[in-house]
Design an enzyme around this catalytic site. Structure first.
Site, PDB file in Angstrom:
ATOM      1  N   MET A   1       0.838  -1.193   0.000  1.00 45.32           N
ATOM      2  CA  MET A   1       0.000   0.000   0.000  1.00 45.32           C
ATOM      3  C   MET A   1       0.883   1.257   0.000  1.00 45.32           C
ATOM      4  O   MET A   1       0.938   1.993   0.971  1.00 45.32           O
ATOM      5  CB  MET A   1      -0.919  -0.034   1.215  1.00 45.32           C
ATOM      6  CG  MET A   1      -2.226   0.654   0.979  1.00 45.32           C
ATOM      7  SD  MET A   1      -3.452   0.192   2.216  1.00 45.32           S
ATOM      8  CE  MET A   1      -2.529   0.226   3.755  1.00 45.32           C
ATOM      9  N   HIS A   2       1.584   1.475  -1.101  1.00 41.91           N
ATOM     10  CA  HIS A   2       2.467   2.631  -1.198  1.00 41.91           C
ATOM     11  C   HIS A   2       1.653   3.874  -1.560  1.00 41.91           C
ATOM     12  O   HIS A   2       0.431   3.859  -1.498  1.00 41.91           O
ATOM     13  CB  HIS A   2       3.623   2.358  -2.174  1.00 41.91           C
ATOM     14  CG  HIS A   2       3.200   2.114  -3.575  1.00 41.91           C
ATOM     15  ND1 HIS A   2       3.233   3.091  -4.543  1.00 41.91           N
ATOM     16  CD2 HIS A   2       2.716   1.008  -4.179  1.00 41.91           C
ATOM     17  CE1 HIS A   2       2.782   2.581  -5.678  1.00 41.91           C
ATOM     18  NE2 HIS A   2       2.472   1.330  -5.481  1.00 41.91           N
ATOM     19  N   ALA A   3       2.344   4.951  -1.923  1.00 40.57           N
ATOM     20  CA  ALA A   3       1.648   6.236  -2.050  1.00 40.57           C
ATOM     21  C   ALA A   3       0.458   6.210  -3.007  1.00 40.57           C
ATOM     22  O   ALA A   3      -0.594   6.767  -2.719  1.00 40.57           O
ATOM     23  CB  ALA A   3       2.639   7.329  -2.465  1.00 40.57           C
TER      24      ALA A   3
END
Lengths: 603, 92
Positions: B16-18
């Site tokens: 769940m990155h940017a």
């Protein structure tokens, strides 16, 4: 914005700080422009703490909200000015926009204003510092580094609150001369907005030619010199300067003669670019039509876009060292995979040669605890370090194998000196593939090749060619090791000449061995970008050249002026010459008349 | 007022990155319900991008979405689909 003028000059002179006639920096983006300076003053903001009365609290909260709104408008504006090629930068701007609305940031800042009775600036700072501290604790590098995004957003709101101009100003209105922005430093987003704001070039105190800022400047075709120390100290609004982005020079207060010379260079460069544009989309070939793969040497993912724009037929050398520099731990497999995949995707099906890390020697990285060495060029570097740090090496190989699902990838090992090293590297590649398969990831078969840059690799080129999918000759190191010259030693550096007969013979031997084994032989050193050397290299048997993206159009043009037969004839004669001077005279006499326009443009 | 809850696993490679976090926050914000996201007992506001990023949701992480409000059912369903589909990113 600072105001400059005669008083300023007088003050500087009195202080013994008479400005120099010129500043030397890095040539970040080619082109020449003469124009007037506009200064961008952007020092780090000092945050004041102020007590507010109960009656002022709500006004202070409203001031914070107003600043958040203004920052949002600004960010939306920046995103809109980004060129299509730079849209990838916009993704992080989306997250920044959401942060401006984030309850975590806003609620805490408002609570601080209300309960501690402090000004909006201080409340915001409290909130930003707190969130940064939370990110600091993250186990994962990626998430930990998001604190810089929090800072970026906080700083932007803070400047709104304090009335500092954050945005790059517009170029001077009604000015007949071009306007040049001078700043301490520019972010990629700042740079992206310069063309739209009417600037014709820029100069910064700090920065390097490989920064994202420099890359964007090239994409926008804005002449730029970065790393020109003293630019903001010695220049003031309205000063006339010459920005020479070809040489990396800024001329201060040029005289009439210097202006005429600069205008002439500007005109010549513009003509040159126009003539190259015509060939940009054509594949590279010799005059007789024989194709020559012309690829790019790149380091940052965004350079891939420039390489493609410049008409490169793939990436001949992707340097991965930057991933390891300035950090405590090596990059994760995922992080690397993302970067490699971005490059492969950007090249749209053209081959990409990924070189495993060439760290040690002159490229130091804090991610490894490297011992201090008496002689680092002959020490623990490149493949030697990789075979000692096997976990790190294998993570890199896994990332490279995974990126191969996005397009054709070749893996290249630097500094191979023995067949045993090549075999060890291959075993690691196979182990990496097996590890991926165990995780259910299908790893495609990728060609494994080597850099030929040690004399021993030349001596055993025939043996290496049997176990290698391709060669790429690295002339920078090959010259240093073959001629026993330390490139960084000013007393002997002038002796390091790629046209030395010893080097030509080494290249010839290597190319012959590749030919016998039926593998491609490339060359990716600085020599490939030298217009007089490029056809000679093809004559010596090299089949692919890889150069800096900016050099691709000129090398392509140079190759198209010489036939393969002629290149071979000149190479055969060169191999019998005794000195570098003799070789240089030969190539100059035979090739220079065919490319006088190309040679003049680079002067 | 109704409550809804669901647990979902992060399946995309990069976690769940940017970009996925931005998508999730934008989706959550489109619902009237209050929405929280929980990982290993740590609870964050699902309408806060910094909160969501602070969960450091790597691939394989189990996330519990809880919504409270008139559109809670639809909200949990939509967010669950986003997470389970890998946020429209590469899965592998």
């Amino acid at each position: 914005m600072t105001q400059g003028g005669p008083d300023d000059s007088a003050r500087r002179a009195a202080l013994g700080e008479e400005p120099p006639a010129r500043l030397i920096g890095a040539p970040a983006s080619p082109g020449v422009v003469v124009g007037r300076v506009v200064m961008l003053d952007r020092r780090k903001v000092q945050v004041p703490r102020r007590h507010v009365e109960d009656s002022e609290v709500e006004a202070e909260v409203a001031r914070l909200r107003g600043a958040l709104d203004a920052a949002r408008t600004q960010l939306n504006g920046i995103r809109a000015t980004l060129p299509v090629d730079a849209q990838d930068h916009a993704l992080i701007l989306d997250a920044h926009l959401l942060m401006l609305d984030d309850a975590l940031l806003v609620d805490e800042a408002e609570a601080a204003i209300r309960t501690e009775k402090v000004n909006a600036e201080w409340g915001l700072r409290r909130s930003v510092e707190h969130i940064k501290a939370l990110f600091e604790k993250a186990d994962d590098d990626y998430f930990r580094e998001r604190r810089s995004d929090v800072d970026f957003v906080g700083e932007r709101v803070l400047r709104q609150l304090m009335g500092h101009s954050q945005e790059v100003p517009k170029a001077r209105d009604g000015e007949r001369e071009p306007t040049i922005l001078v700043a301490h430093e520019l972010s990629p987003a700042d740079t992206a907005s310069l063309r739209a704001k009417g600037f014709a070039g820029f100069v910064t105190d700090v920065g390097s030619a490989t920064s994202h800022t420099a890359i964007l400047a090239r994409a926008l075709e804005l002449p730029a010199v970065v790393g020109a120390q003293g630019a903001t100290k010695f220049l003031a609004n309205g000063d006339r300067i010459v920005v020479d982005g070809l040489r990396g020079v800024v001329v201060l207060r040029p005289n009439a003669e210097q202006i005429i010379a600069a205008e002439e260079r500007r005109r010549r460069y513009a003509l040159f670019v126009r003539s190259l544009d015509a060939h940009r989309d054509q594949p590279s070939s010799m005059q007789c039509g024989t194709p020559v793969a012309l690829r790019a040497n790149i380091e940052l993912p965004t350079e891939a876009l420039i390489a493609r724009e410049q008409g490169a037929d793939g990436v001949g050398l992707y340097r991965t060292e930057f991933l390891y520099v300035d950090r405590r731990l090596p990059p994760s497999e995922d992080e690397q995979c993302e970067v490699y995949r971005a490059v492969v995707t950007a090249m749209g099906g053209r081959p990409v040669t990924l070189r495993t890390f060439d760290i040690g020697g002159d490229k130091f990285s804090t991610a490894f605890r490297l011992p201090k060495e008496m002689n680092p060029a002959l020490g623990l570097r490149a493949i030697r370090l990789a075979l000692r740090e096997r976990e790190v090496f294998r993570a890199q190989l896994r990332a490279m194998l995974r990126a191969a699902d996005a397009g054709p990838v070749r893996v290249m090992i630097p500094m191979i000196a023995t067949v045993a090293e090549l075999r060890a590297a291959r075993a690691e590649l196979e182990a990496a593939r097996a590890e991926l398969q165990a995780r259910g990831i299908r790893a495609p078969d990728v060609p494994l090749g080597i850099m030929v840059e040690t004399p021993s690799a030349v001596f055993i080129a025939d043996l290496l060619a049997k176990e290698s999918a391709f060669f790429s000759i690295g002339t920078n190191d090959l010259v240093q090791y073959s001629l026993a010259i330390d490139r960084g030693n000013e007393h002997v550096a002038y002796l390091a000449r790629p046209l030395d007969p010893a080097i030509l013979r080494a290249i010839h031997t290597t190319a012959q061995a590749a030919r016998t084994a039926g593998i491609p032989c490339a060359l990716c050193g600085a020599m490939a970008a030298d217009l007089l050397s490029a056809p000679l290299l093809i004559g010596l048997g090299v089949g692919e050249l890889s150069v800096d993206p900016a050099a691709v159009p000129a090398v392509k043009a140079a190759l198209s002026r010489v036939s393969l037969r002629e290149a071979r004839e000149v190479a055969a004669r060169a191999l019998n010459l005794a000195t570098a001077d003799e070789v240089e005279s030969l190539v100059r006499e035979t090739f220079a008349p065919k490319m006088s326009d190309l040679l003049a443009a680079g002067d | 007022m109704s409550e809804a809850k669901g647990t979902f696993t992060v399946v995309n490679e990069r976690g769940m990155h940017a970009r996925p976090a931005s998508k999730l926050v934008r989706l959550a914000s489109s619902f009237k319900s209050e929405v929280t996201i929980e990982k290993d007992g740590e609870v964050k506001n699902a309408k806060s991008v910094m909160g969501v990023l602070l969960l450091c949701g790597a691939k394989g992480t189990s996330l519990t979405i809880s919504a409270n409000g008139e559109d809670s059912e639809a909200c949990v369903k939509a967010i669950g689909e986003l997470i389970s589909s890998g946020f429209g990113e590469e899965l592998k």
